[in-house]
Motif scaffolding. Structure first.
Motif, PDB file in Angstrom:
ATOM      1  N   TYR A 144      29.274  27.698  46.100  1.00 58.54           N
ATOM      2  CA  TYR A 144      30.003  28.910  46.479  1.00 58.54           C
ATOM      3  C   TYR A 144      31.510  28.640  46.567  1.00 58.54           C
ATOM      4  O   TYR A 144      32.324  29.405  46.041  1.00 58.54           O
ATOM      5  CB  TYR A 144      29.479  29.415  47.819  1.00 58.54           C
ATOM      6  CG  TYR A 144      30.297  30.538  48.428  1.00 58.54           C
ATOM      7  CD1 TYR A 144      30.268  31.816  47.883  1.00 58.54           C
ATOM      8  CD2 TYR A 144      31.082  30.316  49.559  1.00 58.54           C
ATOM      9  CE1 TYR A 144      31.014  32.843  48.445  1.00 58.54           C
ATOM     10  CE2 TYR A 144      31.816  31.335  50.125  1.00 58.54           C
ATOM     11  CZ  TYR A 144      31.778  32.601  49.562  1.00 58.54           C
ATOM     12  OH  TYR A 144      32.517  33.607  50.122  1.00 58.54           O
ATOM     13  N   GLY A 147      32.808  27.991  43.098  1.00 60.85           N
ATOM     14  CA  GLY A 147      32.770  29.259  42.371  1.00 60.85           C
ATOM     15  C   GLY A 147      33.969  30.129  42.686  1.00 60.85           C
ATOM     16  O   GLY A 147      34.546  30.777  41.799  1.00 60.85           O
ATOM     17  N   ARG A 148      34.388  30.133  43.938  1.00 64.43           N
ATOM     18  CA  ARG A 148      35.571  30.907  44.333  1.00 64.43           C
ATOM     19  C   ARG A 148      36.837  30.321  43.708  1.00 64.43           C
ATOM     20  O   ARG A 148      37.762  31.053  43.371  1.00 64.43           O
ATOM     21  CB  ARG A 148      35.697  30.947  45.852  1.00 64.43           C
ATOM     22  CG  ARG A 148      34.633  31.803  46.509  1.00 64.43           C
ATOM     23  CD  ARG A 148      34.796  31.885  48.001  1.00 64.43           C
ATOM     24  NE  ARG A 148      36.102  32.429  48.390  1.00 64.43           N
ATOM     25  CZ  ARG A 148      36.348  32.993  49.564  1.00 64.43           C
ATOM     26  NH1 ARG A 148      35.376  33.118  50.440  1.00 64.43           N
ATOM     27  NH2 ARG A 148      37.534  33.446  49.854  1.00 64.43           N
ATOM     28  N   ALA A 153      37.518  35.020  44.653  1.00 65.59           N
ATOM     29  CA  ALA A 153      36.524  35.538  45.598  1.00 65.59           C
ATOM     30  C   ALA A 153      35.949  36.887  45.177  1.00 65.59           C
ATOM     31  O   ALA A 153      34.817  37.219  45.523  1.00 65.59           O
ATOM     32  CB  ALA A 153      37.146  35.652  46.989  1.00 65.59           C
ATOM     33  N   VAL A 158      30.764  35.383  41.096  1.00 64.88           N
ATOM     34  CA  VAL A 158      30.519  34.668  42.352  1.00 64.88           C
ATOM     35  C   VAL A 158      29.247  35.202  43.003  1.00 64.88           C
ATOM     36  O   VAL A 158      28.416  34.439  43.488  1.00 64.88           O
ATOM     37  CB  VAL A 158      31.731  34.793  43.309  1.00 64.88           C
ATOM     38  CG1 VAL A 158      31.404  34.194  44.670  1.00 64.88           C
ATOM     39  CG2 VAL A 158      32.944  34.096  42.709  1.00 64.88           C
ATOM     40  N   ARG A 159      29.095  36.519  43.005  1.00 63.40           N
ATOM     41  CA  ARG A 159      27.867  37.108  43.559  1.00 63.40           C
ATOM     42  C   ARG A 159      26.655  36.713  42.703  1.00 63.40           C
ATOM     43  O   ARG A 159      25.582  36.403  43.227  1.00 63.40           O
ATOM     44  CB  ARG A 159      27.996  38.623  43.620  1.00 63.40           C
ATOM     45  CG  ARG A 159      26.779  39.303  44.219  1.00 63.40           C
ATOM     46  CD  ARG A 159      27.029  40.769  44.538  1.00 63.40           C
ATOM     47  NE  ARG A 159      25.835  41.402  45.064  1.00 63.40           N
ATOM     48  CZ  ARG A 159      25.405  41.281  46.314  1.00 63.40           C
ATOM     49  NH1 ARG A 159      26.084  40.532  47.170  1.00 63.40           N
ATOM     50  NH2 ARG A 159      24.313  41.894  46.730  1.00 63.40           N
ATOM     51  N   VAL A 359      29.304  29.486  35.222  1.00 60.85           N
ATOM     52  CA  VAL A 359      28.365  29.600  36.341  1.00 60.85           C
ATOM     53  C   VAL A 359      27.392  28.425  36.328  1.00 60.85           C
ATOM     54  O   VAL A 359      27.102  27.820  37.371  1.00 60.85           O
ATOM     55  CB  VAL A 359      27.584  30.939  36.267  1.00 60.85           C
ATOM     56  CG1 VAL A 359      26.395  30.930  37.229  1.00 60.85           C
ATOM     57  CG2 VAL A 359      28.491  32.110  36.591  1.00 60.85           C
ATOM     58  N   LYS A 412      40.582  35.143  37.022  1.00 65.10           N
ATOM     59  CA  LYS A 412      40.275  35.083  38.448  1.00 65.10           C
ATOM     60  C   LYS A 412      40.553  36.437  39.087  1.00 65.10           C
ATOM     61  O   LYS A 412      41.571  37.062  38.832  1.00 65.10           O
ATOM     62  CB  LYS A 412      41.104  33.997  39.128  1.00 65.10           C
ATOM     63  CG  LYS A 412      40.733  32.588  38.706  1.00 65.10           C
ATOM     64  CD  LYS A 412      41.537  31.532  39.443  1.00 65.10           C
ATOM     65  CE  LYS A 412      41.156  31.438  40.888  1.00 65.10           C
ATOM     66  NZ  LYS A 412      41.787  30.294  41.574  1.00 65.10           N
TER      67      LYS A 412
END
Length: 415
Positions: A144, A147-148, A153, A158-159, A359, A412
């Motif tokens: 997590y 990933g950010r 964010a 990210v989800r 990912v 981003k």
């Protein structure tokens, strides 16, 4: 001092600090390190490793088999909410592609790990085959955070990554229970565990709510919450843990049956959501009360499990790394692509198919769960140490993820 502690806890840095100390200690004075790990707290104890016909409670057993149950309980809480709640993140079509990608993220590493092991010869294959599940793990917390860094964010990837990691955790819990028993199986003891969970649910959750039907002030549920708090569930948890230990299934999973029995909110804001701190159902209250103690447990988990000598690197090291760094991204991309395009399940708006590669690289950080699986997949010795080294080196996926993100021109999105 509080700010320093909060920073360390929020970013799970205590686990890394424990792992670094262990690596240094094991390579400077290995004998004193191993003596510390196997320090006997209680000989002839009712729980612990079997030794000469009796149980011995060591520091290693206390952390890995007892206290890590709190870590897996928190993971199980997130999985439970994601599956059972109406707005849970693992329900409906929105979860289809992440779940498909999760399957690829497990089959890919297994295929690479066992495939390369087979190429290396039957002797190597026989020595390392039981570690096939080590590279299937994804460390939720660190994935997590990375990933950010890669996506920002606010990026939908990210989800997607969190959904994948939660599903991966659920599958990992099943793999641990089914394929890595801690001793001779005695499944009848599971009736004791699930019986304790069912009893505490009926007496302290379902029955008070039933008696409160039509009463706005909910007197029975309120009295149970005010006077008894979490204690009935703690006692049921201890009973369930003991049942798992006696059943031969790894006792670190012993709290899982009790988690669904605890009163919980009818909604969840998602993993790592700060808004959940404002939910006052008992399950969320318990989770947030355990947050800092579990970070301390993870420090000791890193300290007691990451102490491997650099000379122990071997075939298992490179197989675990290959499974994570090659198998994970490939599996996630291939299965994610199949779900999104041929099966027309789609991906979140604002996310590109090529983002699945990034990912997959982020999800290749195995670390915590990979270390845990390595400790149960192999007996203590050179193969286990080599596999643990591979789990530790999986942190290289963080740097690879950032590089891949730049090469793929990931945009981003903050906020």
């Amino acid at each position: 001092m509080y700010r320093v502690w909060n920073f360390l806890a929020n970013y799970s840095l205590l686990l890394i600090i424990g792992a670094i100390i262990a690596l240094l200690w094991a390579n400077v004075t290995p004998d004193s390190y191993h003596h510390f790990v196997e320090f006997v707290i209680w000989d002839h104890a009712p729980i612990g490793h079997l030794h000469d016909g009796h149980r011995t409670l060591t520091l290693h057993y206390l952390v890995n088999d007892c206290l890590m149950a709190l870590f897996f309980a928190i993971a199980a809480k997130e999985v439970w909410e994601a599956v059972i709640l109406e707005n849970g993140s693992l329900r409906g079509k929105k979860a289809a592609t992440p779940l498909f990608a999760t399957l690829g993220g497990m089959l890919g590493p297994i295929t690479v790990y066992l495939g390369i092991a087979a190429v290396l010869g039957s002797e190597t294959y026989s020595a390392v085959a039981n570690g096939w599940a080590i590279p299937t793990a994804t460390d939720i917390a660190f994935s997590y955070l990375v990933g950010r860094l890669v996506f920002g964010a606010g990026h939908p990837a990210v989800r997607f990554l969190l959904l994948l990691a939660i599903a991966d955790d659920a599958a990992g819990l099943i793999i641990l229970a089914v394929f890595y028993p801690s001793g001779e199986l005695a499944p009848v003891w599971l009736l004791f565990s699930f019986g304790a969970a069912a009893l505490v649910f009926i007496l302290f959750n379902w029955l008070p709510r039933k008696l409160d039907t039509g009463k706005q002030d909910r007197p029975n549920s309120t009295w149970i919450r005010a006077k008894l708090s979490f204690w009935p569930y703690a006692i049921a948890g201890a009973m369930s843990w003991y049942g798992f230990m006696q059943s031969g299934i790894h006792p670190a999973l012993g709290l899982l049956p009790v988690v669904p029995a605890i009163p919980h909110a009818d909604r969840a804001f998602g993993f790592f959501a700060e808004a959940e701190e404002h939910l006052h159902d008992l399950l969320n209250v318990i989770e947030h009360a355990l947050k800092h103690p579990v970070e301390v447990v993870l420090f000791f988990f890193g300290l007691l499990n990451a102490g491997v000598e650099f000379s122990s690197m071997g075939a298992a090291t490179w197989l675990v790394l290959a499974g994570l760094l090659i198998g994970k991204p490939l599996g996630i991309f291939i299965f994610g692509y199949i779900a999104a395009r041929p099966l027309k399940l789609g991906i979140p708006e604002g996310m590109r198919i090529i983002d699945l590669v990034a990912v997959g690289c982020v999800a290749a950080i195995g670390f915590t769960v990979s270390l845990f699986v390595a400790s149960v997949a192999f007996d203590a010795g050179p193969v286990q140490d080599a596999a643990k080294m591979g789990a530790l080196f999986s942190f290289a996926a963080a740097a690879i993820s950032i590089l891949v993100g730049r090469l793929l021109r990931v945009e981003k999105i903050e906020g």
